[in-house]
Design a protein around this motif. Sequence first.
Motif, PDB file in Angstrom:
ATOM      1  N   THR A 165       0.842  -1.209   0.000  1.00 32.63           N
ATOM      2  CA  THR A 165       0.000   0.000   0.000  1.00 32.63           C
ATOM      3  C   THR A 165       0.875   1.258   0.000  1.00 32.63           C
ATOM      4  O   THR A 165       0.498   2.265  -0.588  1.00 32.63           O
ATOM      5  CB  THR A 165      -0.982   0.025   1.201  1.00 32.63           C
ATOM      6  OG1 THR A 165      -0.304  -0.393   2.376  1.00 32.63           O
ATOM      7  CG2 THR A 165      -2.188  -0.848   0.942  1.00 32.63           C
ATOM      8  N   ARG A 182       2.230  10.184   9.040  1.00 30.16           N
ATOM      9  CA  ARG A 182       0.915   9.765   9.549  1.00 30.16           C
ATOM     10  C   ARG A 182       0.268   8.774   8.597  1.00 30.16           C
ATOM     11  O   ARG A 182       0.627   8.695   7.427  1.00 30.16           O
ATOM     12  CB  ARG A 182       0.007  10.986   9.705  1.00 30.16           C
ATOM     13  CG  ARG A 182       0.463  11.885  10.850  1.00 30.16           C
ATOM     14  CD  ARG A 182      -0.323  13.166  10.863  1.00 30.16           C
ATOM     15  NE  ARG A 182      -1.746  12.949  10.984  1.00 30.16           N
ATOM     16  CZ  ARG A 182      -2.668  13.887  10.721  1.00 30.16           C
ATOM     17  NH1 ARG A 182      -2.280  15.082  10.314  1.00 30.16           N
ATOM     18  NH2 ARG A 182      -3.931  13.626  10.864  1.00 30.16           N
ATOM     19  N   GLN A 203      -8.849  -1.398   9.427  1.00 30.05           N
ATOM     20  CA  GLN A 203      -8.459  -1.940   8.116  1.00 30.05           C
ATOM     21  C   GLN A 203      -8.492  -3.469   8.144  1.00 30.05           C
ATOM     22  O   GLN A 203      -8.889  -4.111   7.167  1.00 30.05           O
ATOM     23  CB  GLN A 203      -7.059  -1.457   7.724  1.00 30.05           C
ATOM     24  CG  GLN A 203      -6.993   0.018   7.365  1.00 30.05           C
ATOM     25  CD  GLN A 203      -5.603   0.469   6.921  1.00 30.05           C
ATOM     26  OE1 GLN A 203      -4.666  -0.323   6.855  1.00 30.05           O
ATOM     27  NE2 GLN A 203      -5.472   1.748   6.618  1.00 30.05           N
TER      28      GLN A 203
END
Length: 189
Positions: A31, A56, A91
């Motif tokens: 990702t 972040r 997630q």
Amino acid sequence: MRIVFIGPPGAGKGTQCKRLTEYLSIPHLSTGEMLRSTRSDSAIGKLVGSFIECGRLVPDYLVMPILTKRLAEPDCADGCLLDGFPRTVNQARELDAFLLEQGHQLDLVLHLEADSQELVARLLKRAEIENRADDTAETIAARLQVFETETAPVLDYYLGRGIVERIDAVQTPDQVFSAIRRAVDSRRK
Ligand code: AMP
């Protein structure tokens, strides 16, 4: 097989995924790489970049569509390696729901462990080579903190399922890969 790599920045997830993707002939989905490749001149790209640059997490509403679109591609039908995802318990829940809908589940979670002194040293070294915007001393500290607070709880989320394998990441890359291969082979169907 569907395998998740969890580990703090600098633990070697990317390096090991590159080797395991060849060994298992299944795609490597990072990702971090997907997010870094969103066009930097687009509004979404700028937003994504602003989160990455300060260490972040990029919000789920931006990450989830990119990841699920990729997971739905035909080359992921027989499995994939997830590198850097999931990074939050939310997630992880969304991933479970997505896989369930497709009649799949996770087979293995590889937890790459290393102490923070080692991680900082590795990341600063990587900064000299790769010139990544988020490999500065300040951002590294933020990313390690985010790992502890947001991502480490994902391990607890999976723990009861008996699919988590701890890997000592403070070894040579070859030794780490041998440990990973043993963990993978013991679970192959
Ligand atoms: P990585 O390449 O995995 O070290 O990720 C680099 C950066 O991309 C992270 O510090 C986050 O800002 C962002 N990122 C990568 N994966 C995720 C994710 N699953 N959720 C939110 N942000 C992510």
